[in-house]
Design a protein around this motif. Structure first.
Motif, PDB file in Angstrom:
ATOM      1  N   ALA A 100     -81.313  50.212 -10.457  1.00 57.76           N
ATOM      2  CA  ALA A 100     -81.731  51.568  -9.903  1.00 57.76           C
ATOM      3  C   ALA A 100     -82.922  52.085 -10.887  1.00 57.76           C
ATOM      4  O   ALA A 100     -83.908  52.574 -10.645  1.00 57.76           O
ATOM      5  N   LYS A 101     -82.612  51.885 -12.058  1.00 58.10           N
ATOM      6  CA  LYS A 101     -83.407  52.566 -13.362  1.00 58.10           C
ATOM      7  C   LYS A 101     -84.627  51.783 -13.241  1.00 58.10           C
ATOM      8  O   LYS A 101     -85.735  52.406 -13.700  1.00 58.10           O
ATOM      9  N   VAL A 102     -84.741  50.416 -13.020  1.00 55.34           N
ATOM     10  CA  VAL A 102     -85.881  49.612 -13.163  1.00 55.34           C
ATOM     11  C   VAL A 102     -86.882  49.817 -11.783  1.00 55.34           C
ATOM     12  O   VAL A 102     -87.798  49.558 -11.616  1.00 55.34           O
ATOM     13  N   ASP A 103     -86.112  50.603 -10.756  1.00 58.02           N
ATOM     14  CA  ASP A 103     -86.794  50.804  -9.472  1.00 58.02           C
ATOM     15  C   ASP A 103     -87.257  49.438  -9.066  1.00 58.02           C
ATOM     16  O   ASP A 103     -88.116  48.982  -8.327  1.00 58.02           O
ATOM     17  N   ALA A 104     -86.087  48.469  -8.904  1.00 61.79           N
ATOM     18  CA  ALA A 104     -86.064  47.105  -8.574  1.00 61.79           C
ATOM     19  C   ALA A 104     -84.770  47.005  -7.451  1.00 61.79           C
ATOM     20  O   ALA A 104     -84.301  47.867  -7.285  1.00 61.79           O
ATOM     21  N   ASP A 108     -84.883  41.126  -5.610  1.00 61.21           N
ATOM     22  CA  ASP A 108     -85.987  40.787  -6.578  1.00 61.21           C
ATOM     23  C   ASP A 108     -85.374  39.769  -7.792  1.00 61.21           C
ATOM     24  O   ASP A 108     -85.970  39.138  -8.425  1.00 61.21           O
ATOM     25  N   LEU A 109     -83.934  39.806  -7.632  1.00 60.25           N
ATOM     26  CA  LEU A 109     -83.174  38.683  -8.587  1.00 60.25           C
ATOM     27  C   LEU A 109     -83.351  37.322  -8.360  1.00 60.25           C
ATOM     28  O   LEU A 109     -83.169  37.210  -6.934  1.00 60.25           O
ATOM     29  N   ARG A 110     -83.653  36.626  -9.059  1.00 59.23           N
ATOM     30  CA  ARG A 110     -83.615  35.078  -8.733  1.00 59.23           C
ATOM     31  C   ARG A 110     -82.638  34.295  -9.101  1.00 59.23           C
ATOM     32  O   ARG A 110     -82.515  32.992  -9.480  1.00 59.23           O
ATOM     33  N   CYS A 111     -81.297  34.793  -9.351  1.00 55.78           N
ATOM     34  CA  CYS A 111     -80.130  34.199  -9.832  1.00 55.78           C
ATOM     35  C   CYS A 111     -79.599  33.678  -8.762  1.00 55.78           C
ATOM     36  O   CYS A 111     -78.575  32.582  -9.158  1.00 55.78           O
ATOM     37  N   GLY A 112     -79.386  34.391  -7.891  1.00 57.77           N
ATOM     38  CA  GLY A 112     -78.576  33.990  -6.420  1.00 57.77           C
ATOM     39  C   GLY A 112     -77.089  34.209  -6.825  1.00 57.77           C
ATOM     40  O   GLY A 112     -76.645  34.642  -8.104  1.00 57.77           O
ATOM     41  N   HIS A 143     -80.750  38.926 -16.058  1.00 58.75           N
ATOM     42  CA  HIS A 143     -81.694  39.061 -14.902  1.00 58.75           C
ATOM     43  C   HIS A 143     -82.515  40.477 -14.744  1.00 58.75           C
ATOM     44  O   HIS A 143     -83.725  40.591 -14.686  1.00 58.75           O
ATOM     45  N   VAL A 144     -81.597  41.381 -14.666  1.00 58.46           N
ATOM     46  CA  VAL A 144     -82.122  42.749 -14.508  1.00 58.46           C
ATOM     47  C   VAL A 144     -82.828  43.301 -15.810  1.00 58.46           C
ATOM     48  O   VAL A 144     -83.980  43.692 -15.930  1.00 58.46           O
ATOM     49  N   GLY A 145     -82.633  42.749 -17.020  1.00 54.74           N
ATOM     50  CA  GLY A 145     -83.094  42.935 -18.179  1.00 54.74           C
ATOM     51  C   GLY A 145     -84.475  42.366 -18.210  1.00 54.74           C
ATOM     52  O   GLY A 145     -85.321  43.023 -18.458  1.00 54.74           O
ATOM     53  N   ALA A 148     -86.802  44.421 -16.291  1.00 61.03           N
ATOM     54  CA  ALA A 148     -87.246  45.500 -17.099  1.00 61.03           C
ATOM     55  C   ALA A 148     -88.460  45.260 -18.098  1.00 61.03           C
ATOM     56  O   ALA A 148     -89.270  46.115 -18.205  1.00 61.03           O
ATOM     57  N   GLY A 149     -88.135  44.183 -18.696  1.00 63.26           N
ATOM     58  CA  GLY A 149     -89.264  43.686 -19.534  1.00 63.26           C
ATOM     59  C   GLY A 149     -90.394  43.283 -18.930  1.00 63.26           C
ATOM     60  O   GLY A 149     -91.806  43.542 -19.609  1.00 63.26           O
ATOM     61  N   ALA A 150     -90.454  42.794 -17.828  1.00 62.37           N
ATOM     62  CA  ALA A 150     -91.669  42.466 -17.288  1.00 62.37           C
ATOM     63  C   ALA A 150     -92.304  43.595 -16.792  1.00 62.37           C
ATOM     64  O   ALA A 150     -93.693  43.865 -16.807  1.00 62.37           O
ATOM     65  N   ARG A 151     -91.826  44.836 -16.160  1.00 58.12           N
ATOM     66  CA  ARG A 151     -92.392  46.008 -16.025  1.00 58.12           C
ATOM     67  C   ARG A 151     -92.735  46.783 -17.254  1.00 58.12           C
ATOM     68  O   ARG A 151     -93.870  47.239 -17.030  1.00 58.12           O
ATOM     69  N   ALA A 152     -92.105  46.668 -18.271  1.00 58.52           N
ATOM     70  CA  ALA A 152     -92.644  47.191 -19.427  1.00 58.52           C
ATOM     71  C   ALA A 152     -94.005  46.701 -19.860  1.00 58.52           C
ATOM     72  O   ALA A 152     -94.894  47.265 -20.579  1.00 58.52           O
TER      73      ALA A 152
END
Length: 316
Positions: A100-104, A108-112, A143-145, A148-152
């Motif tokens: 939620a903090k990343v607004d994702a 969007d997660l690719r881990c399954g 994965h959420v991290g 966040a890194g990609a958005r940053a």
């Protein structure tokens, strides 16, 4: 009766009564933060996929994007990014809050999704006919991290898991720098959660963990430190402050960090790889170093139980 014996320094041996039942080949490297090899068992240069033992290094790459501060992540979130968690409610709810903090979205997660590491959690899921989704994956925090890194850095969220994505290129470079290696030196594989994982000589895993522990020593002295040292120290503190998020109820990493009360971090990787960073102390100085040390271990035949057997033997 089942136990372990020091019959050979290169094996953990389990036996039943007086009968040797299994012999588990062991490789161990102990280094200081500069990478000097202090002690070894087996082949300390064995090329080893770090798997989830690489998570603190991967977390460092995300920290250095500024994503943690940009999206208001705290040290508990950082601990979850370093985790192979048990999919307990506290793990899933925190991963959802991070999304939620990343607004994702979870999509969007690719881990399954997969079964939980915790058998207690699995039994609960089976009774309720629950099907685990991506946020339940033991690597969901990492994965959420990455999102966040990609958005940053202004990169697209899509395909964040691919080796060619800008966030994974940053992870790759950070891992090489922590090892003190030239660019494009490390080999890479794909982890079970779909993210790239480094394959490196075992002693480099020990060096990375020693560097993290050394950073914790250094930042506690409140001297002027580099941004990287501060980030590594923060990673150490997050893991020891929230060991229940790094693993979970009854998990070896969690129990280990609770027992040593801030003196060390420990992180398991799949296929019986383990990394440990120990802060400088009188005990580490007996090994001929003035500061922190790192320990990395690999059990050749994947039996994760042998990690804890090895740990109990080293205390004798």
């Amino acid at each position: 009766m089942e136990g372990a014996t020091k019959e050979s320094k290169d094996y953990v041996v389990t036996y039943r009564g007086e009968i040797v039942e299994n012999r588990h080949a062991v490789h161990v490297a102990v280094t200081d933060a500069e990478g000097e090899l202090l002690y070894a068992v087996g082949d300390p240069s064995r090329l080893t996929l770090a798997r989830s033992a690489a998570k603190p290094a991967q977390a460092l790459a995300v920290l250095e994007t500024g994503g943690f501060d940009q999206f208001g992540f705290d040290d508990a979130d950082l601990a979850l990014m370093c985790a192979s968690h048990s999919s307990e409610e506290r793990h899933i709810s925190r991963a959802l809050a991070m999304l939620a903090k990343v607004d994702a979205r979870e999509e969007d997660l690719r881990c399954g999704g997969h079964t939980a590491i915790s058998e207690a959690v699995n039994r609960t899921w089976i009774k309720s006919e629950f099907t685990p989704t991506a946020v339940c994956n033991n690597c969901s925090g990492k994965h959420v991290g990455m999102l966040a890194g990609a958005r940053a850095i202004g990169a697209e969220l899509a395909d964040y898991h691919l080796p060619t994505h800008p966030i994974q290129l940053r992870v790759k470079r950070v891992c090489e720098e922590l090892c003190g290696l030239e660019e494009d030196t490390l080999k890479w594989g794909i982890d079970g959660c779909n993210l790239p994982a480094p394959a490196l000589p075992l002693f480099y895993i020990a060096k990375i963990y020693a560097s993290i522990a050394a950073a914790a020593d250094s930042t506690e002295q409140k001297n002027s430190q580099s941004a990287r040292t501060q980030a590594l120290g923060r990673t150490f503190r997050a893991m020891v402050q929230y060991p229940e998020l790094v693993g979970g109820d009854g998990r070896f990493c969690t129990i280990l960090m609770h027992a040593f009360q801030g003196a060390l971090i420990g992180k398991i990787g799949a296929e019986a790889c383990y990394g440990m960073g120990i802060r400088g102390s009188e005990q580490t100085r007996r090994l001929g170093t003035g500061g922190a040390i790192g320990i990395s271990a690999k059990i050749e035949d994947e039996l994760s139980r042998a990690i804890s057997l090895l740990d109990s033997m080293s205390a004798n």
